[in-house]
Design an enzyme around this catalytic site. Structure first.
Site, PDB file in Angstrom:
ATOM      1  N   HIS A 131      74.349  92.035  25.565  1.00 57.81           N
ATOM      2  CA  HIS A 131      75.281  91.537  24.543  1.00 57.81           C
ATOM      3  C   HIS A 131      74.660  90.372  23.779  1.00 57.81           C
ATOM      4  O   HIS A 131      74.727  90.318  22.538  1.00 57.81           O
ATOM      5  CB  HIS A 131      76.581  91.097  25.224  1.00 57.81           C
ATOM      6  CG  HIS A 131      77.505  90.308  24.340  1.00 57.81           C
ATOM      7  ND1 HIS A 131      78.605  90.854  23.719  1.00 57.81           N
ATOM      8  CD2 HIS A 131      77.490  88.989  23.988  1.00 57.81           C
ATOM      9  CE1 HIS A 131      79.224  89.919  23.023  1.00 57.81           C
ATOM     10  NE2 HIS A 131      78.569  88.773  23.165  1.00 57.81           N
ATOM     11  N   GLU A 132      74.069  89.433  24.492  1.00 61.70           N
ATOM     12  CA  GLU A 132      73.475  88.275  23.831  1.00 61.70           C
ATOM     13  C   GLU A 132      72.295  88.670  22.949  1.00 61.70           C
ATOM     14  O   GLU A 132      72.112  88.129  21.853  1.00 61.70           O
ATOM     15  CB  GLU A 132      73.043  87.240  24.877  1.00 61.70           C
ATOM     16  CG  GLU A 132      74.168  86.686  25.734  1.00 61.70           C
ATOM     17  CD  GLU A 132      75.324  86.138  24.907  1.00 61.70           C
ATOM     18  OE1 GLU A 132      75.086  85.696  23.751  1.00 61.70           O
ATOM     19  OE2 GLU A 132      76.457  86.153  25.388  1.00 61.70           O
ATOM     20  N   HIS A 135      73.466  89.907  19.638  1.00 61.30           N
ATOM     21  CA  HIS A 135      73.700  88.825  18.676  1.00 61.30           C
ATOM     22  C   HIS A 135      72.405  88.466  17.952  1.00 61.30           C
ATOM     23  O   HIS A 135      72.403  88.230  16.742  1.00 61.30           O
ATOM     24  CB  HIS A 135      74.221  87.577  19.406  1.00 61.30           C
ATOM     25  CG  HIS A 135      75.694  87.569  19.632  1.00 61.30           C
ATOM     26  ND1 HIS A 135      76.615  87.758  18.621  1.00 61.30           N
ATOM     27  CD2 HIS A 135      76.426  87.367  20.771  1.00 61.30           C
ATOM     28  CE1 HIS A 135      77.845  87.677  19.114  1.00 61.30           C
ATOM     29  NE2 HIS A 135      77.760  87.448  20.412  1.00 61.30           N
ATOM     30  N   GLU A 202      81.730  89.468  17.601  1.00 63.42           N
ATOM     31  CA  GLU A 202      81.785  89.660  19.054  1.00 63.42           C
ATOM     32  C   GLU A 202      81.988  91.129  19.398  1.00 63.42           C
ATOM     33  O   GLU A 202      81.343  91.662  20.315  1.00 63.42           O
ATOM     34  CB  GLU A 202      82.893  88.802  19.670  1.00 63.42           C
ATOM     35  CG  GLU A 202      82.585  87.325  19.741  1.00 63.42           C
ATOM     36  CD  GLU A 202      81.336  87.018  20.547  1.00 63.42           C
ATOM     37  OE1 GLU A 202      81.129  87.641  21.608  1.00 63.42           O
ATOM     38  OE2 GLU A 202      80.556  86.153  20.115  1.00 63.42           O
TER      39      GLU A 202
END
Length: 288
Positions: A131-132, A135, A202
């Site tokens: 997930h990071e 980003h 997000e």
């Protein structure tokens, strides 16, 4: 693609709001002054926010010798995502959380707390770090900075109106009641749009992380655990520096009710439901 389109629409909306409010309050000169002020403030944030947030959270850089398993996990995921290897940090905090920072993939850092390494299984942690990295791949720091610039400019214009009153392009004063209303409502509207952009990013990072890891269920289960543990485990660094909360995978300072309108993160339940739907439908690369 939906969240990318939503982000584009919201960015257009906050830009339009800036133009309208700028024209109403300060005319062309006032609008330009406010924009220059906001650009100046956020220029520093864009170039140096990564260093600042890492210092604020007391993050310590690690490598393949000091944290071999965690470092190897990030390296494997970065390769799957087609990204350069980011700098890797650990934060000595019991609260389970993680974040990414950096102005572009070539200058990115990812950080996780020692608490999240203890709470999550290897599979779940892998979902979080994917997930990071999503980003990073989506350049969300740049998007967030642009949104913050526009919101900051609108707030600057509103403050101008509160103290000096609004003027049209010919320098004539507006109705004082209308100026006050714009001064109050415009920053609220800008903040709501900015937070909506953050929530859309997000959702997109959840989707992107599921694709990078090929395991959306792992991220869903990780979010559930982080949410549960965060209720009773303070994140001391974030409490000292609440401006860093928006960067975390789950905001440790978030609130419910009307405050959700200004939340930087979507409801955890909705994020989990979307991820589990992806897992069920096989709607991600690598799914069989």
């Amino acid at each position: 693609m939906f969240n990318f389109a939503k982000t584009a629409v919201l960015m257009a909306a906050i830009t339009a709001l800036f133009i309208i409010v700028g024209g109403m309050i300060g005319g062309e000169q006032g609008m330009l002054m406010a924009l220059l002020m906001a650009v100046g403030m956020n220029f520093f944030s864009y170039w140096f926010s990564d260093t600042l947030v890492l210092k604020m959270t007391n993050a310590q850089q690690v490598d393949e010798r000091s944290a071999p398993e965690f470092y190897a996990m990030v390296k494997e995921l970065a390769e799957r995502a087609g990204l350069p290897m980011p700098k890797v940090f650990l934060i000595d905090e019991a609260a389970p959380n993680a974040f990414a920072t950096g102005r572009n993939p070539e200058n990115a850092s990812v950080a996780a707390t020692t608490g999240i390494l203890k709470v999550l299984s290897r599979r779940e942690l892998r979902g979080v770090m994917a997930h990071e990295l999503a980003h990073v791949r989506h350049r969300d720091i740049l998007i967030s900075t642009i949104a913050a610039t526009m919101a900051g400019a609108i707030s600057a214009l509103a403050n101008f109106a509160m103290f000096f009153g609004g003027r049209d392009s010919d320098g004539r004063p507006h109705n004082p009641i209308a100026s006050i209303m714009v001064a109050i409502l415009a920053p609220l509207a800008a903040s709501m749009i900015q937070m909506s952009i953050s929530r859309a990013r997000e959702y997109e990072a959840d989707r992107g992380g599921a694709e990078i890891s090929s395991d959306p269920e792992a991220l869903a289960r990780a979010l559930e655990k982080i949410h549960a543990y965060a209720q009773g485990t303070p994140f001391h660094a974030v409490e000292r520096h609440p401006e860093t909360a928006q960067m975390m995978i789950l905001n440790p300072l978030s609130a419910g009710g009307l405050a959700q309108l200004f939340s930087t993160h979507p409801p955890t339940e909705e994020r989990v439901a979307r991820l589990l739907s992806m897992a069920k439908d096989g709607a991600y690369p690598g799914a069989e």
